[in-house]
Design a protein around this motif. Sequence first.
Motif, mmCIF file in Angstrom:
data_model
loop_
_atom_site.group_PDB
_atom_site.id
_atom_site.type_symbol
_atom_site.label_atom_id
_atom_site.label_comp_id
_atom_site.label_asym_id
_atom_site.label_seq_id
_atom_site.Cartn_x
_atom_site.Cartn_y
_atom_site.Cartn_z
ATOM 1 N N LYS A 234 1.643 2.179 15.372
ATOM 2 C CA LYS A 234 0.668 1.632 16.329
ATOM 3 C C LYS A 234 0.760 0.118 16.429
ATOM 4 O O LYS A 234 0.681 -0.460 17.490
ATOM 5 N N LYS A 235 0.872 -0.531 15.253
ATOM 6 C CA LYS A 235 0.876 -1.988 15.221
ATOM 7 C C LYS A 235 2.290 -2.554 15.240
ATOM 8 O O LYS A 235 2.478 -3.748 14.951
ATOM 9 N N ALA A 236 3.267 -1.700 15.494
ATOM 10 C CA ALA A 236 4.671 -2.119 15.580
ATOM 11 C C ALA A 236 5.147 -2.831 14.319
ATOM 12 O O ALA A 236 5.965 -3.748 14.368
ATOM 13 N N LEU A 237 4.609 -2.412 13.154
ATOM 14 C CA LEU A 237 5.057 -3.008 11.894
ATOM 15 C C LEU A 237 6.329 -2.319 11.389
ATOM 16 O O LEU A 237 6.972 -2.791 10.454
ATOM 17 N N ASP A 238 6.653 -1.185 12.038
ATOM 18 C CA ASP A 238 7.813 -0.430 11.560
ATOM 19 C C ASP A 238 9.141 -1.032 12.024
ATOM 20 O O ASP A 238 10.184 -0.438 11.841
ATOM 21 N N VAL A 239 9.068 -2.226 12.598
ATOM 22 C CA VAL A 239 10.315 -2.938 12.880
ATOM 23 C C VAL A 239 10.724 -3.778 11.671
ATOM 24 O O VAL A 239 11.850 -4.252 11.582
ATOM 25 N N ASN A 240 9.773 -3.905 10.733
ATOM 26 C CA ASN A 240 10.045 -4.700 9.535
ATOM 27 C C ASN A 240 10.785 -3.859 8.503
ATOM 28 O O ASN A 240 10.375 -2.743 8.168
ATOM 29 N N LEU A 241 11.891 -4.387 7.998
ATOM 30 C CA LEU A 241 12.755 -3.602 7.124
ATOM 31 C C LEU A 241 12.083 -3.215 5.798
ATOM 32 O O LEU A 241 12.247 -2.091 5.317
ATOM 33 N N ALA A 242 11.298 -4.147 5.224
ATOM 34 C CA ALA A 242 10.627 -3.829 3.958
ATOM 35 C C ALA A 242 9.658 -2.670 4.153
ATOM 36 O O ALA A 242 9.525 -1.800 3.290
ATOM 37 N N VAL B 33 9.905 -0.275 6.490
ATOM 38 C CA VAL B 33 10.714 0.941 6.660
ATOM 39 C C VAL B 33 11.240 1.429 5.304
ATOM 40 O O VAL B 33 11.187 2.620 5.002
ATOM 41 N N ASN B 34 11.722 0.503 4.492
ATOM 42 C CA ASN B 34 12.231 0.881 3.174
ATOM 43 C C ASN B 34 11.135 1.531 2.329
ATOM 44 O O ASN B 34 11.376 2.527 1.645
ATOM 45 N N SER B 35 9.924 0.966 2.388
ATOM 46 C CA SER B 35 8.816 1.559 1.644
ATOM 47 C C SER B 35 8.506 2.956 2.162
ATOM 48 O O SER B 35 8.186 3.858 1.382
ATOM 49 N N LEU B 36 8.572 3.119 3.483
ATOM 50 C CA LEU B 36 8.316 4.443 4.077
ATOM 51 C C LEU B 36 9.363 5.455 3.610
ATOM 52 O O LEU B 36 9.033 6.580 3.235
ATOM 53 N N MET C 150 2.055 9.558 -5.378
ATOM 54 C CA MET C 150 2.537 10.640 -4.517
ATOM 55 C C MET C 150 1.466 11.114 -3.516
ATOM 56 O O MET C 150 1.254 12.309 -3.347
ATOM 57 N N ASP C 151 0.789 10.147 -2.907
ATOM 58 C CA ASP C 151 -0.230 10.473 -1.911
ATOM 59 C C ASP C 151 0.416 10.503 -0.523
ATOM 60 O O ASP C 151 0.415 9.505 0.204
ATOM 61 N N LEU C 152 0.979 11.658 -0.206
ATOM 62 C CA LEU C 152 1.686 11.811 1.068
ATOM 63 C C LEU C 152 0.743 11.644 2.252
ATOM 64 O O LEU C 152 1.086 11.035 3.266
ATOM 65 N N CYS C 153 -0.488 12.166 2.082
ATOM 66 C CA CYS C 153 -1.453 12.148 3.182
ATOM 67 C C CYS C 153 -1.765 10.721 3.629
ATOM 68 O O CYS C 153 -1.639 10.389 4.806
ATOM 69 N N LEU C 154 -2.153 9.880 2.663
ATOM 70 C CA LEU C 154 -2.451 8.482 2.989
ATOM 71 C C LEU C 154 -1.191 7.774 3.476
ATOM 72 O O LEU C 154 -1.247 6.949 4.389
ATOM 73 N N GLY C 155 -0.071 8.107 2.882
ATOM 74 C CA GLY C 155 1.200 7.520 3.296
ATOM 75 C C GLY C 155 1.486 7.806 4.762
ATOM 76 O O GLY C 155 1.929 6.925 5.501
ATOM 77 N N GLN C 156 1.214 9.036 5.180
ATOM 78 C CA GLN C 156 1.455 9.403 6.584
ATOM 79 C C GLN C 156 0.499 8.679 7.529
ATOM 80 O O GLN C 156 0.884 8.255 8.619
ATOM 81 N N GLN C 157 -0.772 8.528 7.074
ATOM 82 C CA GLN C 157 -1.733 7.768 7.895
ATOM 83 C C GLN C 157 -1.246 6.340 8.080
ATOM 84 O O GLN C 157 -1.347 5.769 9.174
ATOM 85 N N LEU C 158 -0.729 5.762 6.981
ATOM 86 C CA LEU C 158 -0.216 4.398 7.050
ATOM 87 C C LEU C 158 0.986 4.308 7.979
ATOM 88 O O LEU C 158 1.132 3.341 8.733
ATOM 89 N N HIS C 159 1.822 5.335 7.926
ATOM 90 C CA HIS C 159 2.989 5.378 8.802
ATOM 91 C C HIS C 159 2.544 5.296 10.273
ATOM 92 O O HIS C 159 3.098 4.550 11.077
ATOM 93 N N ALA D 140 0.838 -1.208 0.000
ATOM 94 C CA ALA D 140 0.000 0.000 0.000
ATOM 95 C C ALA D 140 0.872 1.257 0.000
ATOM 96 O O ALA D 140 0.567 2.235 -0.690
ATOM 97 N N LEU D 141 1.963 1.219 0.753
ATOM 98 C CA LEU D 141 2.865 2.372 0.773
ATOM 99 C C LEU D 141 3.480 2.602 -0.603
ATOM 100 O O LEU D 141 3.650 3.737 -1.044
ATOM 101 N N HIS D 142 3.796 1.487 -1.278
ATOM 102 C CA HIS D 142 4.361 1.598 -2.618
ATOM 103 C C HIS D 142 3.361 2.253 -3.572
ATOM 104 O O HIS D 142 3.732 3.102 -4.390
ATOM 105 N N ALA D 143 2.085 1.870 -3.430
ATOM 106 C CA ALA D 143 1.039 2.485 -4.257
ATOM 107 C C ALA D 143 0.940 3.985 -3.951
ATOM 108 O O ALA D 143 0.804 4.804 -4.861
ATOM 109 N N CYS D 144 1.037 4.355 -2.668
ATOM 110 C CA CYS D 144 1.026 5.773 -2.280
ATOM 111 C C CYS D 144 2.182 6.510 -2.942
ATOM 112 O O CYS D 144 2.042 7.639 -3.406
#
Length: 585
Positions: free
Chosen positions: A200-208, A210-213, A186-195, A178-182
């Motif tokens: 919240k769900k502690a998914l940002d420990v996953n490298l893929a 983080v790389n997408s972000l 160039m949908d920064l707004c949705l990208g930030q919501q996803l971030h 989904a981040l890649h689609a954002c």
Amino acid sequence: MSQKHATTLISSLCSRGAVCHARALFDEMPDRDVVAWTAMLSGYASNGLRREALDVFRRMVAAGAAPNEYTLSSVLTACRGPCAPATAMPLHAVAVRRGVDRMPYVVNALIDSYASLAEGVVDARRLFDALGSGRTAASWTSMIAGYARWGKERTGLRLFKTMLKDGVELSTFACSIALHACTLVMDLCLGQQLHLQCIKKALDVNLAVVNSLIDMYCTCARILDARSLFDGTPDRNLITWNTMIAGYSQCDPLMALQLLLEMNDEPNCFTLTSITSACADLAALRCGKQVHGAVLRRSYSDDLQMGNALVDMYSKCGSITNAKNVFDRMGCKDKFSWTSMIAGYGMNGYGNEAVQLFSSMIHAGVHPDHVVFLNLISSCSHAGLVDEGWNFFRSMINEYNLQPNKEVYGSVVNLLARAGRLREALDLIDMMPFAPDEYVWGALLGASKMHNNVEMGRLAARKITEINPDDVKNYIMLASIYAAGSKWGEYAFTRRSLRGIGSRKEAGISWIEVMDKMYSFTAADSSSPQVCLADEVLHILSQHMDDVGTGTVKSIDWEDLAIPQGFCGPVYLLATPSTTSTKNF
DNA sequence: TGAAACTACG
């Protein structure tokens, strides 16, 4: 060794990259069952050896072993990418015959396989819909990724939202897709919501994830946000570095080079493509050549994007011969290769070569687009090929059914105006299906100055100041038009209105790269003794060239030139021996 | 008894 032991060993070897040893063991086995065949097949696939994987499948079928759901999902994965469309349908048929076509792993691999071709997305969706409640998380993500791959990012993102509404837990896979689609839209707004959801769900420990972000923030011009994520990720992989370097190459090319020096991983093809593009933006030829060397040593020269980046780099560094060499050696070329080469000729003043290359491009069956015509017309403009440029403009509309955009109209206005056909340029501006912007009027203003046309200059300047009253350079341009036309009253008035704006025209800075160091200077710069010396030598040289031109002198003899002592040529004049950071590729 | 499978980031 039992068959099971051998199979375990095969997959273990493959997971460590020792595919050759696995294969040797596989060949030694007296009997191979489905599991053994499948282990060897997926071993090749997971190491990126698609052809070998497919070959194992063919041999397996020939040997009379019946593929099961494990085999089919493996072989479908193995032929992802360009060869997938040809294999998806026959493999689907095999799956139906074996009665495994509705098993989750097989369907999901089929969805992905069909969606690897633009036309296959509909078939993929049919499979997805037929699954009903049998969908797994991978079904959703494969389908969403399929849409994003073929320019249907919004459809993909809608499906993503449906997935969440359906109660499917947000996974690291879904998140990075989904981040890649954002990023693509160039949908920064949705990208930030996803971030936020990721945190919240502690998914940002996953490298893929983080790389997408990082990629999303880079593409949406939030380089600082990208950098702070990058800095907060100690366990970076090559993709992390490449993403950050690619981000910098778009907005801060020097920082891209800096990051290359800091990375410990071996740079790969992606890295070097971004670095080449950074060198292009810096017009750093020596550095670019060094990167080209690294590309050749690693045999990355066959890569299409790499070749395109090299052509662009050499063009922007003014080394057109090298650009053409790379271009000619490219095994396959796309629209971008041709466009880069045409643009390269254009920006270096080779109008006729640009025109000739355009014919070759048409001959090669490549369809031109707006960008090609824009570069072609601007090449003609710089080389004074006015009629040729005008004909390209007409053929763009009549032969190729392309509606010129604002930029193309701007370049045609520039073409006519520079050639002194100011009246025709003005007529074209009136005919444009767009509201002319300050760049279009700017082209007319510049040409009015070039051709000392006070009337046209006054009109263009008035139009520009209506659009953008704060740009100082237009007032200066107009003032010099008045001066050249001896309109001293209006000259004084224009200079006075300049004072009201209260800023100076920004100086045009030139730069030169000497011995790995960049030197910048402005016209009539006397701030550095080296620049003054360079100026002196240039003066001597141009005097000498005049002498050669008039036949006074036959060839350049360095002994005859009064070059200040210690300098062997103008290029080395500014050189200061320095220790700069280096990296061995 | 034990072995093999789908979806993500440059």
